[in-house]
Design an enzyme around this catalytic site. Structure first.
Site, PDB file in Angstrom:
ATOM      1  N   ALA A  74       0.873  -1.172   0.000  1.00 29.12           N
ATOM      2  CA  ALA A  74       0.000   0.000   0.000  1.00 29.12           C
ATOM      3  C   ALA A  74       0.912   1.223   0.000  1.00 29.12           C
ATOM      4  O   ALA A  74       2.080   1.139   0.391  1.00 29.12           O
ATOM      5  CB  ALA A  74      -0.883  -0.029   1.240  1.00 29.12           C
ATOM      6  N   GLU A  93      -0.842  -9.074  -0.628  1.00 32.73           N
ATOM      7  CA  GLU A  93      -2.266  -9.275  -0.348  1.00 32.73           C
ATOM      8  C   GLU A  93      -3.097  -9.260  -1.633  1.00 32.73           C
ATOM      9  O   GLU A  93      -4.022 -10.056  -1.788  1.00 32.73           O
ATOM     10  CB  GLU A  93      -2.747  -8.194   0.628  1.00 32.73           C
ATOM     11  CG  GLU A  93      -2.118  -8.394   2.005  1.00 32.73           C
ATOM     12  CD  GLU A  93      -2.393  -7.239   2.959  1.00 32.73           C
ATOM     13  OE1 GLU A  93      -1.865  -6.141   2.712  1.00 32.73           O
ATOM     14  OE2 GLU A  93      -3.133  -7.433   3.924  1.00 32.73           O
ATOM     15  N   GLU A 146       4.578  -5.139   7.178  1.00 23.86           N
ATOM     16  CA  GLU A 146       3.909  -3.983   7.804  1.00 23.86           C
ATOM     17  C   GLU A 146       4.318  -3.782   9.252  1.00 23.86           C
ATOM     18  O   GLU A 146       4.305  -2.669   9.755  1.00 23.86           O
ATOM     19  CB  GLU A 146       2.391  -4.157   7.733  1.00 23.86           C
ATOM     20  CG  GLU A 146       1.815  -4.081   6.336  1.00 23.86           C
ATOM     21  CD  GLU A 146       1.667  -5.438   5.669  1.00 23.86           C
ATOM     22  OE1 GLU A 146       2.390  -6.394   6.055  1.00 23.86           O
ATOM     23  OE2 GLU A 146       0.824  -5.540   4.762  1.00 23.86           O
TER      24      GLU A 146
HETATM   25  N1  CAA Z   1       4.662   3.133  -0.651  1.00 20.79           N
HETATM   26  C1  CAA Z   1       5.079   4.315  -1.205  1.00 20.79           C
HETATM   27  N2  CAA Z   1       6.231   4.429  -1.899  1.00 20.79           N
HETATM   28  C2  CAA Z   1       6.993   3.317  -2.037  1.00 20.79           C
HETATM   29  C3  CAA Z   1       6.622   2.085  -1.483  1.00 20.79           C
HETATM   30  C4  CAA Z   1       5.390   2.002  -0.763  1.00 20.79           C
HETATM   31  N3  CAA Z   1       4.914   0.860  -0.225  1.00 20.79           N
HETATM   32  N4  CAA Z   1       7.601   1.169  -1.755  1.00 20.79           N
HETATM   33  C5  CAA Z   1       8.536   1.827  -2.475  1.00 20.79           C
HETATM   34  N5  CAA Z   1       8.178   3.119  -2.634  1.00 20.79           N
HETATM   35  C6  CAA Z   1       8.912   4.182  -3.336  1.00 20.79           C
HETATM   36  C7  CAA Z   1      10.120   4.619  -2.529  1.00 20.79           C
HETATM   37  O1  CAA Z   1       9.753   5.557  -1.547  1.00 20.79           O
HETATM   38  C8  CAA Z   1      10.982   5.222  -3.618  1.00 20.79           C
HETATM   39  O2  CAA Z   1      10.489   6.496  -3.930  1.00 20.79           O
HETATM   40  P1  CAA Z   1      11.501   7.764  -4.040  1.00 20.79           P
HETATM   41  O3  CAA Z   1      12.388   7.418  -5.200  1.00 20.79           O
HETATM   42  O4  CAA Z   1      10.592   8.910  -4.287  1.00 20.79           O
HETATM   43  O5  CAA Z   1      12.263   7.803  -2.754  1.00 20.79           O
HETATM   44  C9  CAA Z   1      10.689   4.316  -4.816  1.00 20.79           C
HETATM   45  O6  CAA Z   1       9.450   3.668  -4.540  1.00 20.79           O
HETATM   46  C10 CAA Z   1      11.748   3.244  -5.014  1.00 20.79           C
HETATM   47  O7  CAA Z   1      11.873   2.529  -3.792  1.00 20.79           O
HETATM   48  P2  CAA Z   1      13.304   2.273  -3.075  1.00 20.79           P
HETATM   49  O8  CAA Z   1      14.256   3.369  -3.392  1.00 20.79           O
HETATM   50  O9  CAA Z   1      13.026   1.992  -1.633  1.00 20.79           O
HETATM   51  O10 CAA Z   1      13.750   0.938  -3.840  1.00 20.79           O
HETATM   52  P3  CAA Z   1      14.769  -0.182  -3.303  1.00 20.79           P
HETATM   53  O11 CAA Z   1      15.038  -1.049  -4.485  1.00 20.79           O
HETATM   54  O12 CAA Z   1      15.903   0.415  -2.580  1.00 20.79           O
HETATM   55  O13 CAA Z   1      13.907  -1.026  -2.209  1.00 20.79           O
HETATM   56  C11 CAA Z   1      11.945  -2.154  -1.363  1.00 20.79           C
HETATM   57  C12 CAA Z   1      12.791  -1.780  -2.608  1.00 20.79           C
HETATM   58  C13 CAA Z   1      12.717  -3.125  -0.473  1.00 20.79           C
HETATM   59  C14 CAA Z   1      10.679  -2.843  -1.887  1.00 20.79           C
HETATM   60  C15 CAA Z   1      11.588  -0.886  -0.579  1.00 20.79           C
HETATM   61  O14 CAA Z   1      11.063   0.094  -1.464  1.00 20.79           O
HETATM   62  C16 CAA Z   1      10.582  -1.065   0.522  1.00 20.79           C
HETATM   63  O15 CAA Z   1      10.903  -1.598   1.571  1.00 20.79           O
HETATM   64  N6  CAA Z   1       9.318  -0.651   0.293  1.00 20.79           N
HETATM   65  C17 CAA Z   1       8.274  -0.697   1.301  1.00 20.79           C
HETATM   66  C18 CAA Z   1       7.756  -2.104   1.500  1.00 20.79           C
HETATM   67  C19 CAA Z   1       6.672  -2.101   2.559  1.00 20.79           C
HETATM   68  O16 CAA Z   1       6.887  -1.780   3.707  1.00 20.79           O
HETATM   69  N7  CAA Z   1       5.432  -2.488   2.160  1.00 20.79           N
HETATM   70  C20 CAA Z   1       4.299  -2.507   3.041  1.00 20.79           C
HETATM   71  C21 CAA Z   1       3.539  -1.219   2.934  1.00 20.79           C
HETATM   72  S1  CAA Z   1       2.232  -1.067   4.141  1.00 20.79           S
HETATM   73  C22 CAA Z   1       0.982  -2.000   3.556  1.00 20.79           C
HETATM   74  O17 CAA Z   1       1.061  -2.570   2.497  1.00 20.79           O
HETATM   75  C23 CAA Z   1      -0.253  -2.085   4.465  1.00 20.79           C
HETATM   76  C24 CAA Z   1      -1.236  -3.122   4.039  1.00 20.79           C
HETATM   77  O18 CAA Z   1      -1.562  -4.015   4.751  1.00 20.79           O
HETATM   78  C25 CAA Z   1      -1.904  -3.084   2.797  1.00 20.79           C
END
Ligand code: CAA
Length: 258
Positions: free
Chosen positions: A66, A112, A132
């Site tokens: 998300a 999900e 999360e």
């Molecule tokens: N939401 C918003 N933006 C996101 C995102 C997310 N879930 N995941 C990645 N992005 C964005 C990053 O902020 C980044 O944007 P900027 O360039 O503007 O900074 C861009 O996408 C590229 O991401 P990274 O630079 O982080 O890429 P990476 O290759 O270094 O890492 C990753 C990849 C490990 C997937 C990392 O992006 C990450 O950990 N993302 C978040 C994963 C996460 O926590 N997901 C759960 C979200 S909460 C949820 O889903 C609740 C639910 O139950 C539905």
């Protein structure tokens, strides 16, 4: 809704291919993506010429969750008041079959949504996770329930509590995905499988989907009665007569969707 901003659509005969397309955010699922997916799934269900759908992302990410940036400033009253994420139930209400083709990250909401599909075909690059907890929250789009039913309590609990990722091989061993394909062949494999489903009698496809879901969602005794009633119901269709006649006559069936 005609102009989609966050998804791309291709038609492959009776198969619709939907690509999540927010590369700048690794396909993070914001409200716009949800609204567009609800629209596209509704249109798919209503279109008798489309018989199967494949949802995919990019090579790097099916969806990285998300959209954290959209949620970060929200409080309980905002989330509860708007019943945030309830719209995903409209996606899971899709009656016709659909497959998730997952390459790269399928994290949080990405994992999900993949699990909302009827089944997942994974590239060997796929990584699944419910991270999360690391954000101080939990799955919110059904992940704690669907992951536990799919892979059992031990692994689901471990994944939700540690936020670790599961690779494609482990996901296949654990029953999370139906099959793993080399990344370069993922879309072709998914389209081929979707075509096989698209060639099936359409009402029987919906009925088979409903009864497998009943096994997932109800108790065994209730599920078996539900299955038997739907099975009986299929004997009211022309495709049942045609399918069985075609078998006896050693020829392919010609389906009417009636
Ligand atoms: N939401 C918003 N933006 C996101 C995102 C997310 N879930 N995941 C990645 N992005 C964005 C990053 O902020 C980044 O944007 P900027 O360039 O503007 O900074 C861009 O996408 C590229 O991401 P990274 O630079 O982080 O890429 P990476 O290759 O270094 O890492 C990753 C990849 C490990 C997937 C990392 O992006 C990450 O950990 N993302 C978040 C994963 C996460 O926590 N997901 C759960 C979200 S909460 C949820 O889903 C609740 C639910 O139950 C539905």
């Amino acid at each position: 809704m005609a102009n989609y901003e966050t998804i791309l659509i291709e038609r492959h005969d009776a198969v619709t291919l939907v690509r999540l397309n927010r590369p700048q955010a690794l396909n993070a699922l914001n409200s716009r993506v949800l609204a567009e997916l609800i629209d596209v799934m509704g249109a798919y269900d209503a279109d008798p010429d489309q018989r199967c759908l494949v949802l995919t992302g990019s090579e790097k990410a099916f969806a990285a969750g998300a959209d954290i940036k959209e949620m970060s400033s929200q409080g309980f009253a905002d989330m509860y008041g708007s019943n945030f994420f309830a719209g995903w139930e409209k996606v899971t209400a899709t009656r016709k079959p659909w497959i998730a083709a997952v390459a790269g990250y399928a994290l949080g909401g990405g994992c999900e949504v993949a699990m909302m599909a009827d089944f997942i075909i994974a590239a060997d690059t796929a990584k699944f996770g419910q991270p999360e907890i690391k954000l101080g929250v939990s799955p919110g789009m059904g992940g704690s329930q669907r992951l536990t039913r799919a892979i059992g309590k031990a692994k689901a609990m471990e994944m939700c509590l540690t936020g670790r990722m599961m690779d494609a091989q482990e996901a296949e061993r654990s029953g999370l995905v139906a099959r793993v394909a080399p990344a370069a062949e993922l879309i072709d494999e998914a389209l081929k499988t979707a075509k096989t489903i698209a060639d099936m009698p359409p009402l029987a496809a919906i009925a088979n989907k409903e009864m497998v879901n009943a096994a997932f969602e109800t108790g065994l005794a209730q599920g078996i009665v539900f299955e038997r009633r739907l099975f009986h119901g299929l004997f009211g269709t022309e495709d049942q007569s045609e399918g069985m006649a075609a078998f006896v006559e050693k020829r392919p069936g010609a389906w009417k969707g009636k």
